[in-house]
Scaffold this motif. Sequence first.
Motif, PDB file in Angstrom:
ATOM      1  N   GLY A  91       0.816  -1.211   0.000  1.00  0.00           N
ATOM      2  CA  GLY A  91       0.000   0.000   0.000  1.00  0.00           C
ATOM      3  C   GLY A  91       0.847   1.258   0.000  1.00  0.00           C
ATOM      4  O   GLY A  91       0.553   2.232  -0.704  1.00  0.00           O
ATOM      5  N   LEU A  92       1.932   1.245   0.793  1.00  0.00           N
ATOM      6  CA  LEU A  92       2.837   2.392   0.855  1.00  0.00           C
ATOM      7  C   LEU A  92       3.551   2.602  -0.479  1.00  0.00           C
ATOM      8  O   LEU A  92       3.676   3.744  -0.959  1.00  0.00           O
ATOM      9  CB  LEU A  92       3.859   2.183   1.968  1.00  0.00           C
ATOM     10  CG  LEU A  92       4.841   3.334   2.236  1.00  0.00           C
ATOM     11  CD1 LEU A  92       4.095   4.588   2.673  1.00  0.00           C
ATOM     12  CD2 LEU A  92       5.866   2.921   3.294  1.00  0.00           C
ATOM     13  N   ARG A 118       1.224   4.189  -2.967  1.00  0.00           N
ATOM     14  CA  ARG A 118       1.055   5.616  -2.696  1.00  0.00           C
ATOM     15  C   ARG A 118       2.261   6.416  -3.182  1.00  0.00           C
ATOM     16  O   ARG A 118       2.126   7.522  -3.711  1.00  0.00           O
ATOM     17  CB  ARG A 118       0.830   5.840  -1.205  1.00  0.00           C
ATOM     18  CG  ARG A 118       0.639   7.302  -0.829  1.00  0.00           C
ATOM     19  CD  ARG A 118       0.467   7.462   0.670  1.00  0.00           C
ATOM     20  NE  ARG A 118      -0.802   6.910   1.118  1.00  0.00           N
ATOM     21  CZ  ARG A 118      -1.953   7.567   1.041  1.00  0.00           C
ATOM     22  NH1 ARG A 118      -1.994   8.776   0.513  1.00  0.00           N
ATOM     23  NH2 ARG A 118      -3.065   7.016   1.482  1.00  0.00           N
ATOM     24  N   PRO A 145      -3.685   3.406  -2.542  1.00  0.00           N
ATOM     25  CA  PRO A 145      -3.207   2.237  -1.802  1.00  0.00           C
ATOM     26  C   PRO A 145      -3.935   0.950  -2.148  1.00  0.00           C
ATOM     27  O   PRO A 145      -3.375  -0.137  -2.013  1.00  0.00           O
ATOM     28  CB  PRO A 145      -3.445   2.637  -0.344  1.00  0.00           C
ATOM     29  CG  PRO A 145      -3.399   4.127  -0.345  1.00  0.00           C
ATOM     30  CD  PRO A 145      -4.011   4.542  -1.651  1.00  0.00           C
ATOM     31  N   GLY A 193      -2.069  -1.355  -4.230  1.00  0.00           N
ATOM     32  CA  GLY A 193      -1.072  -2.096  -3.462  1.00  0.00           C
ATOM     33  C   GLY A 193      -1.684  -3.239  -2.677  1.00  0.00           C
ATOM     34  O   GLY A 193      -1.074  -4.317  -2.551  1.00  0.00           O
TER      35      GLY A 193
END
Length: 528
Positions: free
Chosen positions: A15-16, A19, A25, A28
């Motif tokens: 997710g990071l 971003r 996110p 991800g």
Amino acid sequence: MVFEVFAIGAAFIFGLLARQVGLPPLVGFLAAGFAIHAAGPMLGMPAKTGPILDYLAHLGVLLLLFIIGLKLKLRQLIEPQVVGGALTHFALSIALYTPLVRLVFTDDWLIALLVGIALGFSSTVLSAKVLEAKREMGSFHGRTAIGILVVQDIVALVVLAVFAGKVPGPWALLIFATPLLRPLLFRMLDAAGHDEVLVLAGMLVSLVIGGVGFDLIGLKGEIGALVMGLLLSTHPKAKELSRALWSLKEVFLIGFFLSIGMAGLPDSDSLLFAVVLGALLPLKGVLFFFLLLAFRLRARSAFLSALSLTAYSEFGLIVAAGIPAAEPFLVPLAIALSVSFVIAAPLNHFAHPMFDRYESALSRFERRTRHPDERPTQLGDADVMIFGMGRTGTASYDSLVESGFHPIGLDADPFIIETHVDEGRNAVFADAEDGNLWNGIRLEGVRAVVLAMDDIEAKLIAARTLRAKGFEGPIVSHALYADHVERITEAGGDETYLTMHQAGRSMARRAMKTLEELDKDALPPRLE
């Protein structure tokens, strides 16, 4: 415990990373789902992991639909561009996808039809998250897109009931009695206060009364959550309740995206299916664009609505999972859904710059007659413009009127404008990010501008455009975060106030003034 650490870590890291490269996110989280599926057996993945994630995902979808309902008005769902656009697009999509699936991927017309139906929907989760992130849920193009999605979801539930052999029984007629619950639900929210009890009240209404209650009468819990949100949409605490539940919904929806990725790793046929459908994805948006133009929307609104609807739907997976004949296509549909998210998410991120670049070409397709909510803005004798007529904008408006000015309020939500007009304020529908607004607006009589909308990008566009058009008066804005102050100033703002900071300073000044008055009263009378 090793597996839990890996799963949470994978969701966070992917997710990071998404971003950091400008993707939402959720893209991800989809990748994390594939990683968990691949590495899970080596890390001792519990057998119940899939069902648990599916359950959390279900709760997330229910909360999402409930929150969407809180932000809708029932009449938004019966507007011609919403009902007509949704049903016409659905029919044309089936006519497009069904022969393609039959020709390339299966010999069974029924299975091809079911897959075509699944591909005819657009993603409620992606669209809602994109619009909410840009604070465009209440804008004209935002509510048009959400309305279309709601109509699609209702159609999906009907399709699921028919093809799965789960036709609602006579108890389903109780749905027409749900308005009788409104007084009770209103009193419950009134008594819930503003803390965790309000969150529990929202969960009770959406998950229990809406989700479980509708399941018991033979309807899908998803439609129940949406109906409960619609019932409460006119309550004064609707917006507060939506904000209170948003983060909780986000956590549950992580399970939704992980579960899609964990549906299985793609084989060659699944990859081919996803590649073909990824290549056809632009047709979904193009079709929406021209349909909305046919309903008299301007090119800008049609383009932004269509782009937010250009992704395959998670409800397509629900349809495939609930109908035995379509289950062989569950993993291919999940891969196609993931691919569509990867394509659509960054495109939506750059939606406004994309339209600005191609505006002249796209505007050629507009109809001469305009939708009532799309007509040019007239300022009349206004001397102060206020963008954003929420609580801050309304307070600014009323204060300016008391001081003898003639302000005009502008907001991208037609229903907010309608409320202000009913209350006697001079307010018109307008979107600061709409280039057409600035092309036709005349600023000769305007002495000052107040930027009271929440979206930082809208403030920057408004400030820059005002200065580019030669406006020399003061531009005053508020900001939610300290780093926004410098950006607004660089864009042309004269005064930018940190909302919470200024509220604290104002309270301190009020306290000091009260103390001075008390001290003055406590002094002994002067001797003559």
